[in-house]
Design an enzyme around this catalytic site. Structure first.
Site, PDB file in Angstrom:
ATOM      1  N   GLU A 291     -53.730  46.153  -6.941  1.00  0.00           N
ATOM      2  CA  GLU A 291     -54.200  45.291  -5.856  1.00  0.00           C
ATOM      3  C   GLU A 291     -55.516  45.800  -5.268  1.00  0.00           C
ATOM      4  O   GLU A 291     -56.309  45.034  -4.737  1.00  0.00           O
ATOM      5  CB  GLU A 291     -53.110  45.221  -4.773  1.00  0.00           C
ATOM      6  CG  GLU A 291     -53.062  43.882  -4.069  1.00  0.00           C
ATOM      7  CD  GLU A 291     -51.826  43.710  -3.196  1.00  0.00           C
ATOM      8  OE1 GLU A 291     -50.714  43.639  -3.757  1.00  0.00           O
ATOM      9  OE2 GLU A 291     -51.960  43.658  -1.969  1.00  0.00           O
ATOM     10  N   HIS A 320     -38.603  56.163 -26.273  1.00  0.00           N
ATOM     11  CA  HIS A 320     -37.895  55.422 -27.314  1.00  0.00           C
ATOM     12  C   HIS A 320     -38.179  53.930 -27.217  1.00  0.00           C
ATOM     13  O   HIS A 320     -37.412  53.117 -27.719  1.00  0.00           O
ATOM     14  CB  HIS A 320     -36.395  55.705 -27.211  1.00  0.00           C
ATOM     15  CG  HIS A 320     -36.101  57.170 -27.362  1.00  0.00           C
ATOM     16  ND1 HIS A 320     -35.807  57.741 -28.582  1.00  0.00           N
ATOM     17  CD2 HIS A 320     -36.142  58.184 -26.460  1.00  0.00           C
ATOM     18  CE1 HIS A 320     -35.645  59.054 -28.410  1.00  0.00           C
ATOM     19  NE2 HIS A 320     -35.849  59.339 -27.134  1.00  0.00           N
ATOM     20  N   LYS A 433     -50.672  33.237  -0.893  1.00  0.00           N
ATOM     21  CA  LYS A 433     -49.918  33.111   0.364  1.00  0.00           C
ATOM     22  C   LYS A 433     -50.230  31.759   1.018  1.00  0.00           C
ATOM     23  O   LYS A 433     -49.342  31.065   1.496  1.00  0.00           O
ATOM     24  CB  LYS A 433     -50.310  34.234   1.341  1.00  0.00           C
ATOM     25  CG  LYS A 433     -49.698  35.590   1.029  1.00  0.00           C
ATOM     26  CD  LYS A 433     -49.935  36.558   2.183  1.00  0.00           C
ATOM     27  CE  LYS A 433     -49.395  37.952   1.906  1.00  0.00           C
ATOM     28  NZ  LYS A 433     -49.493  38.873   3.025  1.00  0.00           N
TER      29      LYS A 433
HETATM   30  O1  PA5 Z   1     -51.034  45.749   0.214  1.00  0.00           O
HETATM   31  C1  PA5 Z   1     -50.998  44.665   0.762  1.00  0.00           C
HETATM   32  O2  PA5 Z   1     -51.781  44.367   1.681  1.00  0.00           O
HETATM   33  C2  PA5 Z   1     -49.980  43.627   0.383  1.00  0.00           C
HETATM   34  O3  PA5 Z   1     -49.278  43.967  -0.758  1.00  0.00           O
HETATM   35  C3  PA5 Z   1     -49.000  43.433   1.533  1.00  0.00           C
HETATM   36  O4  PA5 Z   1     -48.363  44.626   1.793  1.00  0.00           O
HETATM   37  C4  PA5 Z   1     -47.972  42.353   1.231  1.00  0.00           C
HETATM   38  O5  PA5 Z   1     -48.606  41.158   0.869  1.00  0.00           O
HETATM   39  C5  PA5 Z   1     -47.081  42.117   2.441  1.00  0.00           C
HETATM   40  O6  PA5 Z   1     -47.843  41.795   3.552  1.00  0.00           O
HETATM   41  P1  PA5 Z   1     -47.300  41.965   5.029  1.00  0.00           P
HETATM   42  O7  PA5 Z   1     -46.996  43.408   5.242  1.00  0.00           O
HETATM   43  O8  PA5 Z   1     -48.387  41.466   5.891  1.00  0.00           O
HETATM   44  O9  PA5 Z   1     -46.058  41.143   5.122  1.00  0.00           O
END
Ligand code: PA5
Length: 464
Positions: A291, A320, A433
């Site tokens: 990410e 394996h 989202k």
């Molecule tokens: O790293 C990130 O920003 C995302 O993976 C968020 O953690 C994830 O989308 C969840 O978001 P939130 O904590 O706002 O619910």
């Protein structure tokens, strides 16, 4: 710092033509200083408040521990509701530091409630959870940085509703505590209105960099994890990752080696711990690496479409299953091994019942076997000219886990700085989202719904 980083097998001296030359490291000294400056000189600023998490005052640790102990006393089950960065930290720490079969341990041996981290909205999973928990003695930590994530909010609504029906309006409020950005987001507003206990997430700590903030510390305190030692480990790693010389800075060096390999076509980063307790550490790594580094444009707006696809593998299990590919497939991977010097248990291999079955194993331990297998895989990969490096933990404990988590965060931040991208945003996730809000009919997302509906599917390409 307790961890050791051995990158011999990234170098040309070990793997030949596919390796990195020492001169390539020294020739990039201006890149190292630029990456170093961008991360270290911005410590505590903007989206880099995560670097300050290990500096949490003792008083706050004590308060967290006191809160955790209170919940632990009365809870039969403890449920974390969150997703992505709001779940993967708790998941990997519990996996590493609790008994591998924590929930199955007899109550007397379990020093903490059963733990469930619910990071999906699969209806079957929710129904199954409800089949096994007793709401009267279950406590919920709702974690969301934005306070707006559909998955977490829907779980919260379902469970709060059930709690009210089961234990009554007043008591239900005591069963829920939230971790979110103070003053912002739907969850914060509800928590204020309903009077839930609120733990804040600093504004400059993003989801995948939040494990050492209240996002992780609150659930860790409830489960009796030694957060004091974890923070001490994180602090030691922070110091190591802020060393100016790349030759002594593990995160800067391995970030550079990864980026250099990526630019030479090694687009896959395999994380392969040799410990079941570190299996989900690979999930944590996969998220932070994917990410943070998978970006369309760099900071100057130039299209780069960069990133290295993380893959998880477990030693010895995946020897394996996947190692054949790693050894003989395309030269497109860097494998990171995580080894453990002293496992939490020693298991002897006794003489076999039938003398000629596995006699060579007699008198050894599973500890020796797993270590020999890690070193052998490392050897096989190196012999085949495959880039790999090893992180060694003297043992898996709160301190070394704190170090490892902090290292991953610094390594990712440095890699993003070398790539010249914004490590801390996630426009690709945000788009999904928003599309979900639109499909589910949230007000304000009408235009997005129209955009979605304008996409038509060609029946000719659907096989029934
Ligand atoms: O790293 C990130 O920003 C995302 O993976 C968020 O953690 C994830 O989308 C969840 O978001 P939130 O904590 O706002 O619910």
């Amino acid at each position: 710092m307790k961890l050791k980083f051995d990158y011999n097998n990234m170098m040309d001296s070990a793997i030949g033509a596919h390796g990195i030359k020492p001169s390539e490291i020294s020739a990039a000294s201006s890149l190292h200083s630029a990456a170093y400056k961008e991360v270290v000189e911005n410590s505590g600023r903007g989206w880099q408040e995560w670097t300050e998490c290990p500096l949490i005052p003792q008083k706050e640790i004590d308060e967290l521990n006191a809160f955790g102990a209170k919940i632990r006393e009365k809870a039969s089950s403890f449920v974390v509701l969150g997703i992505g960065g709001s779940a993967l930290g708790p998941i990997c720490v519990f996996n590493a530091l609790l008994h591998l079969h924590h929930n199955e341990l007899p109550e007397k041996m379990r020093k903490a409630p059963k733990i469930y981290v619910e990071d999906n909205v699969d209806p079957e999973r929710m129904a199954s959870l409800l089949d096994i928990i007793d709401l009267k003695t279950t406590y919920f930590n709702v974690i969301t940085k934005s306070g707006e994530t559909s998955e977490t909010l829907s779980q919260f609504i379902i469970l709060y509703n059930l709690l009210k029906k089961t234990v009554g309006e007043k008591k239900a409020k005591e069963h829920i505590f939230v971790t979110t950005t103070v003053g912002k987001g739907a969850l914060y507003n509800v928590a204020e209105k309903e009077g839930f206990k609120i733990f804040g997430i600093p504004s400059g700590v993003g989801g995948r960099f939040s494990v050492l903030s209240n996002v992780g510390l609150v659930p860790f305190a409830v489960m009796g994890v030694d957060i004091q030692s974890m923070i001490a480990g994180a602090r030691a790693m922070r110091e190591a990752c802020e060393r100016t010389d790349i030759n002594t800075n593990p995160a800067l060096m391995t970030a550079f080696l990864q980026v250099k390999s990526m630019q030479a076509g090694k687009n896959i980063s395999v994380m392969m711990p040799y410990a079941d307790g570190l299996k989900t550490m690979a999930d944590f790594y996969c998220q932070i690496w994917a990410e943070s580094l998978g970006k369309a444009v760099d900071k100057k707006g130039k299209t780069v479409n960069c990133g290295q696809t993380p893959a998880k593998s477990l030693g010895v299990t995946d020897q394996h299953s996947q190692v054949q590919l790693y050894t003989e497939g395309p030269y497109d991977k860097v494998v990171t091994f995580i080894g453990v010097e002293n496992y939490g248990a020693t298991v002897n291999i006794p003489a076999a019942e039938t003398s000629d079955v596995g006699n060579f194993l007699k008198g050894h331990t599973l500890n020796e076997l797993i270590t020999a297998e890690r070193k052998s895989t490392e050897f096989a990969l190196t012999k085949a000219g495959r880039s790999n490096y090893t992180i060694i933990l003297p043992e898996v404990n709160a301190e070394t886990v704190g170090e490892l988590l902090m290292y991953f965060m610094y390594q990712t931040a440095f890699a993003g700085a070398y790539l010249g991208i914004d490590t801390f945003n996630q426009p690709g996730v945000e788009e999904g989202k928003k599309a979900t809000f639109a499909m589910i009919g949230r007000a304000g997302y009408e235009a997005k719904l129209q955009e979605l509906n304008s996409l038509s599917k060609n029946d000719a390409y659907i096989i029934k």
